[in-house]
Design a protein around this motif. Sequence first.
Motif, short mmCIF file in Angstrom:
data_model
loop_
_atom_site.label_atom_id
_atom_site.label_comp_id
_atom_site.label_asym_id
_atom_site.label_seq_id
_atom_site.Cartn_x
_atom_site.Cartn_y
_atom_site.Cartn_z
N THR A 205 28.90 31.70 53.54
CA THR A 205 29.23 30.31 53.23
C THR A 205 30.65 29.99 53.69
O THR A 205 30.92 28.94 54.27
CB THR A 205 29.13 30.07 51.70
OG1 THR A 205 27.95 30.69 51.25
CG2 THR A 205 29.13 28.62 51.34
N ARG A 206 31.55 30.92 53.40
CA ARG A 206 32.95 30.69 53.80
C ARG A 206 33.09 30.72 55.32
O ARG A 206 33.86 29.95 55.90
CB ARG A 206 33.86 31.72 53.13
CG ARG A 206 33.93 31.44 51.64
CD ARG A 206 34.67 32.45 50.82
NE ARG A 206 34.56 32.04 49.41
CZ ARG A 206 34.85 32.80 48.38
NH1 ARG A 206 35.27 34.03 48.56
NH2 ARG A 206 34.71 32.36 47.15
N LEU A 207 32.31 31.57 55.97
CA LEU A 207 32.34 31.62 57.44
C LEU A 207 31.84 30.31 58.03
O LEU A 207 32.41 29.79 59.00
CB LEU A 207 31.46 32.76 57.95
CG LEU A 207 32.11 34.12 58.09
CD1 LEU A 207 31.12 35.10 58.70
CD2 LEU A 207 33.37 34.05 58.97
N CYS B 70 38.06 36.14 59.71
CA CYS B 70 37.18 37.22 59.26
C CYS B 70 36.83 37.04 57.80
O CYS B 70 37.72 36.84 56.95
CB CYS B 70 37.86 38.57 59.46
SG CYS B 70 36.88 39.97 58.87
N ASP B 71 35.55 37.11 57.49
CA ASP B 71 35.09 37.14 56.11
C ASP B 71 33.63 37.58 56.12
O ASP B 71 32.88 37.25 57.04
CB ASP B 71 35.21 35.75 55.45
CG ASP B 71 35.25 35.86 53.92
OD1 ASP B 71 34.30 36.43 53.35
OD2 ASP B 71 36.22 35.39 53.32
N ALA B 72 33.24 38.33 55.11
CA ALA B 72 31.84 38.78 55.03
C ALA B 72 30.96 37.72 54.38
O ALA B 72 29.73 37.81 54.44
CB ALA B 72 31.77 40.08 54.23
N GLU C 7 49.15 37.64 51.43
CA GLU C 7 49.06 37.06 50.09
C GLU C 7 49.50 38.11 49.07
O GLU C 7 49.62 39.30 49.36
CB GLU C 7 47.63 36.60 49.80
CG GLU C 7 47.39 35.12 50.07
CD GLU C 7 48.28 34.19 49.21
OE1 GLU C 7 48.97 34.66 48.29
OE2 GLU C 7 48.28 32.99 49.50
N CYS C 8 49.71 37.63 47.86
CA CYS C 8 50.11 38.53 46.79
C CYS C 8 48.86 39.20 46.20
O CYS C 8 47.79 38.61 46.23
CB CYS C 8 50.83 37.74 45.70
SG CYS C 8 49.78 36.45 44.98
N ALA C 9 48.97 40.43 45.72
CA ALA C 9 50.16 41.25 45.69
C ALA C 9 50.31 42.00 47.03
O ALA C 9 49.33 42.24 47.71
CB ALA C 9 50.03 42.25 44.56
N1 LIG Z 1 49.62 31.83 46.27
C1 LIG Z 1 48.65 31.16 45.73
O1 LIG Z 1 48.85 30.06 45.23
C2 LIG Z 1 47.27 31.76 45.75
C3 LIG Z 1 46.15 31.01 45.37
C4 LIG Z 1 44.89 31.62 45.42
C5 LIG Z 1 44.77 32.93 45.85
N2 LIG Z 1 45.88 33.63 46.21
C6 LIG Z 1 45.77 35.03 46.68
O2 LIG Z 1 44.98 35.05 47.86
C7 LIG Z 1 44.19 36.24 47.91
C8 LIG Z 1 42.74 35.86 48.03
O3 LIG Z 1 42.37 35.12 46.90
P1 LIG Z 1 40.93 34.45 46.78
O4 LIG Z 1 40.93 33.68 45.53
O5 LIG Z 1 40.59 33.78 48.05
O6 LIG Z 1 40.06 35.78 46.61
P2 LIG Z 1 38.51 35.99 46.72
O7 LIG Z 1 38.25 37.36 46.22
O8 LIG Z 1 37.79 34.85 46.11
O9 LIG Z 1 38.23 35.90 48.29
C9 LIG Z 1 38.57 36.92 49.20
C10 LIG Z 1 37.74 36.73 50.45
O10 LIG Z 1 38.01 37.81 51.35
C11 LIG Z 1 36.80 38.31 51.88
N3 LIG Z 1 36.94 39.75 52.13
C12 LIG Z 1 37.67 40.63 51.41
N4 LIG Z 1 37.54 41.89 51.90
C13 LIG Z 1 36.73 41.80 52.96
C14 LIG Z 1 36.20 42.74 53.90
N5 LIG Z 1 36.52 44.05 53.83
N6 LIG Z 1 35.38 42.29 54.87
C15 LIG Z 1 35.08 40.97 54.97
N7 LIG Z 1 35.51 40.03 54.10
C16 LIG Z 1 36.33 40.43 53.12
C17 LIG Z 1 35.76 38.07 50.79
O11 LIG Z 1 34.44 37.98 51.32
C18 LIG Z 1 36.23 36.76 50.17
O12 LIG Z 1 35.63 35.62 50.77
C19 LIG Z 1 44.50 37.00 46.63
O13 LIG Z 1 45.45 37.97 46.88
C20 LIG Z 1 45.07 35.94 45.70
O14 LIG Z 1 45.98 36.50 44.82
C21 LIG Z 1 47.12 33.07 46.17
#
Ligand SMILES: NC(=O)c1ccc[n+]([C@@H]2O[C@H](COP(=O)([O-])OP(=O)(O)OC[C@H]3O[C@@H](n4cnc5c(N)ncnc54)[C@H](O)[C@@H]3O)[C@@H](O)[C@H]2O)c1
Length: 416
Positions: free
Chosen positions: A37-39, A32-34, A92-94
């Motif tokens: 491009t990622r989809l 799931c993602d909105a 994932e965190c937090a």
């Molecule tokens: N542990 C690690 O090494 C590490 C590394 C990177 C990111 N993270 C964690 O992973 C999580 C995500 O990070 P990211 O960099 O990918 O964030 P981001 O904000 O770039 O991506 C989040 C994705 O979720 C999708 N999304 C969120 N809410 C949505 C909804 N209601 N409906 C549809 N799509 C939705 C967004 O479209 C987006 O593509 C964060 O909590 C970040 O802290 C951890």
Amino acid sequence: MKKLRIGIFGLRRGLDYLDAVQMNGFEVTSVCDADETRLAEAKKRLPDAAVYTDPEAFLNHPTDAVFLANFFHEHAPWAVRFLEKGVHVLSECASNATMAQGVRLVRAAEKSGAVYMLAENYPFMLFNREMKRVYEGGTLGKALYAEGEYNHPFDIYNEDNVRVLRTYTSHWRNWLPRTYYITHSLAPLMYATGAFPVRVSALPVFAPDPADAPVSNRCGDKAAVITTLNSDGSVFKVTGCAAFGAHGNSYRLCCEKGQIENLRGMGDKVMLRYNGWQVPAGLEETNFYLPSPDDMDPAVLEKFGHGGGDYFVMKYFYEAVANGAPVPFNVYFATAMASVAILAHRSILAGGQPFPVPDLRLEADRARYENDELTPFPAGPHDIPAVPCCSDPSYAPSAQQLEKYRGIVGEEMFNK
Ligand SMILES: NC(=O)c1ccc[n+]([C@@H]2O[C@H](COP(=O)([O-])OP(=O)(O)OC[C@H]3O[C@@H](n4cnc5c(N)ncnc54)[C@H](O)[C@@H]3O)[C@@H](O)[C@H]2O)c1
């Protein structure tokens, strides 16, 4: 190995995990993602998975487990809903971005028959696993003091970074207090020693971005220096997510008889030192070495880097779900770190005042925070949260910065 179904919510970080997921007994059956491009990327790599843009529909797709890699501050409400459906949650965190969310999450995890685990990967870096192994071996004696530094600066003049990581004005990264992204500095110390924070205080390093930077960053701090007093009497000093010059993570654990640390700028190497009069048989007073893991295939280690952090997260999650093994970062561990993150920021805003860290295993502590919904993250494009995300509440990006940011992300994202 019995195959289990997993859904992935959030396809930036979520797709990073594909290899680890597939090597550890899971099959991705829904995503799931909105973001289109990622989809599209997910469809290429997972042609058989069901694809959703709406998380409400994704929630109803049959699955054994879910990996929450959606926005940083929105994990807990989804974790609660999946746990209520009996779906195992890897988040994932937090774990939670408000104290009240933490209380709801703990209650939901206790009520659910399903597993909850935080996807914290830094404790599994090679040097951090070695720190835990040596500490548990007992030659160092009891932990007295430890440091954890997660230092992740990025080039704010790199337009791709801005576009990908700080996609739009109300995106969480533009409002992230420096204390909130704390798991990578704190978890390795808690995991190695078993200590839980009981009191926290913090100070900011206020150093805003240059006036010509193309940013919409509401937090002018470059780091937070956080201290915790812990359940075993030890003290930790951690940074949250810092942005000092020169990227790196470093950890140091000081005990009664000696100390162990990873060496800055020297890859996975560690230094282990003892008091001259307390050197264990077979070791020197000072030992420099590259740990050689005996719990991992070298090819896997090579593939995942950092000692296989993501690989171990998924391996432990699978073992918990499939075989009932204990998880390394359960809901109490996860929410304790989130409490430190949230209360450290309050400490900064109160000039460094210490705050007790609640023990969310106790009903009395839950009751104290069950209605505490304070957040520094905006609810939408024009919302200014009651809690400032910066140590200087009057700080805001300059008109010049915003104009440049608008030029990079475009009008629609600028107004989002
Ligand atoms: N542990 C690690 O090494 C590490 C590394 C990177 C990111 N993270 C964690 O992973 C999580 C995500 O990070 P990211 O960099 O990918 O964030 P981001 O904000 O770039 O991506 C989040 C994705 O979720 C999708 N999304 C969120 N809410 C949505 C909804 N209601 N409906 C549809 N799509 C939705 C967004 O479209 C987006 O593509 C964060 O909590 C970040 O802290 C951890």
